[in-house]
Scaffold this motif. Structure first.
Motif, PDB file in Angstrom:
ATOM      1  N   ARG A  38       0.839  -1.200   0.000  1.00 10.96           N
ATOM      2  CA  ARG A  38       0.000   0.000   0.000  1.00 10.96           C
ATOM      3  C   ARG A  38       0.869   1.244   0.000  1.00 10.96           C
ATOM      4  NH1 ARG A  38      -4.106  -2.301   4.553  1.00 10.96           N
ATOM      5  NH2 ARG A  38      -5.168  -3.786   3.211  1.00 10.96           N
ATOM      6  N   LYS A  39       0.520   2.192  -0.860  1.00  8.27           N
ATOM      7  CA  LYS A  39       1.291   3.431  -0.991  1.00  8.27           C
ATOM      8  C   LYS A  39       0.556   4.631  -0.408  1.00  8.27           C
ATOM      9  CE  LYS A  39       4.373   1.194  -3.331  1.00  8.27           C
ATOM     10  NZ  LYS A  39       5.451   0.583  -2.609  1.00  8.27           N
ATOM     11  N   LEU A  40      -0.758   4.721  -0.678  1.00 12.39           N
ATOM     12  CA  LEU A  40      -1.574   5.830  -0.185  1.00 12.39           C
ATOM     13  C   LEU A  40      -2.794   5.295   0.542  1.00 12.39           C
ATOM     14  CD1 LEU A  40      -1.627   8.230  -3.270  1.00 12.39           C
ATOM     15  CD2 LEU A  40      -0.343   8.535  -1.153  1.00 12.39           C
ATOM     16  N   SER A  41      -3.150   5.943   1.643  1.00 16.91           N
ATOM     17  CA  SER A  41      -4.365   5.625   2.385  1.00 16.91           C
ATOM     18  C   SER A  41      -5.338   6.785   2.206  1.00 16.91           C
ATOM     19  CB  SER A  41      -4.059   5.440   3.867  1.00 16.91           C
ATOM     20  OG  SER A  41      -3.198   4.351   4.060  1.00 16.91           O
ATOM     21  N   ILE A  42      -6.621   6.455   2.125  1.00 18.17           N
ATOM     22  CA  ILE A  42      -7.664   7.453   1.912  1.00 18.17           C
ATOM     23  C   ILE A  42      -8.768   7.206   2.932  1.00 18.17           C
ATOM     24  CG2 ILE A  42      -9.350   8.381   0.266  1.00 18.17           C
ATOM     25  CD1 ILE A  42      -7.459   6.849  -1.871  1.00 18.17           C
ATOM     26  N   ILE A  43      -9.155   8.262   3.647  1.00 19.34           N
ATOM     27  CA  ILE A  43     -10.273   8.178   4.587  1.00 19.34           C
ATOM     28  C   ILE A  43     -11.278   9.251   4.203  1.00 19.34           C
ATOM     29  CG2 ILE A  43     -11.007   8.346   6.992  1.00 19.34           C
ATOM     30  CD1 ILE A  43      -8.143   7.508   7.764  1.00 19.34           C
ATOM     31  N   TYR A  44     -12.522   8.842   3.939  1.00 19.09           N
ATOM     32  CA  TYR A  44     -13.599   9.744   3.550  1.00 19.09           C
ATOM     33  C   TYR A  44     -14.684   9.665   4.620  1.00 19.09           C
ATOM     34  CZ  TYR A  44     -17.331  11.830   0.764  1.00 19.09           C
ATOM     35  OH  TYR A  44     -18.347  12.635   0.316  1.00 19.09           O
ATOM     36  N   CYS A  45     -15.054  10.800   5.208  1.00 21.98           N
ATOM     37  CA  CYS A  45     -16.011  10.822   6.317  1.00 21.98           C
ATOM     38  C   CYS A  45     -17.448  10.915   5.807  1.00 21.98           C
ATOM     39  CB  CYS A  45     -15.713  12.004   7.238  1.00 21.98           C
ATOM     40  SG  CYS A  45     -16.683  11.978   8.758  1.00 21.98           S
ATOM     41  N   LEU A  46     -18.323  10.099   6.382  1.00 22.16           N
ATOM     42  CA  LEU A  46     -19.735  10.060   6.006  1.00 22.16           C
ATOM     43  C   LEU A  46     -20.645  10.657   7.077  1.00 22.16           C
ATOM     44  CD1 LEU A  46     -19.712   6.379   4.692  1.00 22.16           C
ATOM     45  CD2 LEU A  46     -19.586   8.470   3.321  1.00 22.16           C
ATOM     46  N   THR A  47     -20.082  11.115   8.194  1.00 20.60           N
ATOM     47  CA  THR A  47     -20.856  11.581   9.341  1.00 20.60           C
ATOM     48  C   THR A  47     -20.567  13.054   9.630  1.00 20.60           C
ATOM     49  OG1 THR A  47     -20.614   9.372  10.297  1.00 20.60           O
ATOM     50  CG2 THR A  47     -21.384  11.087  11.774  1.00 20.60           C
ATOM     51  N   GLN A  48     -21.603  13.829   9.953  1.00 15.86           N
ATOM     52  CA  GLN A  48     -21.405  15.222  10.330  1.00 15.86           C
ATOM     53  C   GLN A  48     -20.639  15.318  11.646  1.00 15.86           C
ATOM     54  OE1 GLN A  48     -25.121  17.313  10.428  1.00 15.86           O
ATOM     55  NE2 GLN A  48     -25.436  17.141   8.227  1.00 15.86           N
ATOM     56  N   ARG A  49     -19.727  16.269  11.718  1.00 14.72           N
ATOM     57  CA  ARG A  49     -18.869  16.461  12.897  1.00 14.72           C
ATOM     58  C   ARG A  49     -19.690  16.601  14.179  1.00 14.72           C
ATOM     59  NH1 ARG A  49     -15.946  20.813  11.232  1.00 14.72           N
ATOM     60  NH2 ARG A  49     -14.359  19.444  10.412  1.00 14.72           N
ATOM     61  N   LYS A  50     -20.833  17.288  14.113  1.00 16.16           N
ATOM     62  CA  LYS A  50     -21.636  17.520  15.317  1.00 16.16           C
ATOM     63  C   LYS A  50     -22.363  16.261  15.803  1.00 16.16           C
ATOM     64  CE  LYS A  50     -25.566  19.199  12.656  1.00 16.16           C
ATOM     65  NZ  LYS A  50     -26.383  20.329  12.310  1.00 16.16           N
TER      66      LYS A  50
END
Length: 89
Positions: free
Chosen positions: A24-36
């Motif tokens: 693995r060279k790059l990791s990607i994290i995409y958030c699906l939840t509102q911060r609040k």
């Protein structure tokens, strides 16, 4: 999907668990939840010089980083946190 008290300890993402090769060279994290909607569960990085940096993601935020950077997700203290995780090999 993280629920109360879930966390992920310090780790890197480079190893293929089956072959134990550094793929693995790059990791990607995409958030699906509102911060609040949740407390805690900050994404934290530790760099080679010992510096740390914390990020609290919100819906639509994403982070791309080198898979060999030490990182963790701190304990979720309330709510739920959903993310999509992927890797470029």
């Amino acid at each position: 999907y993280y629920k109360t008290k879930d966390h992920y300890d310090w780790h890197i993402d480079v190893l293929n668990e089956k072959t134990e090769e550094n793929v693995r060279k790059l990791s990607i994290i995409y958030c699906l939840t509102q911060r609040k909607s949740y407390s805690g569960a900050e994404l934290e990085f530790m760099f080679e010089d010992g510096r740390t940096e914390k990020i609290k993601l919100s819906e639509g935020d994403f982070v791309v980083f080198s898979s060999n950077i030490l990182h963790r997700v701190k304990k979720l203290t309330s709510g739920t946190r959903e993310v999509l995780v992927g890797w470029y090999q």
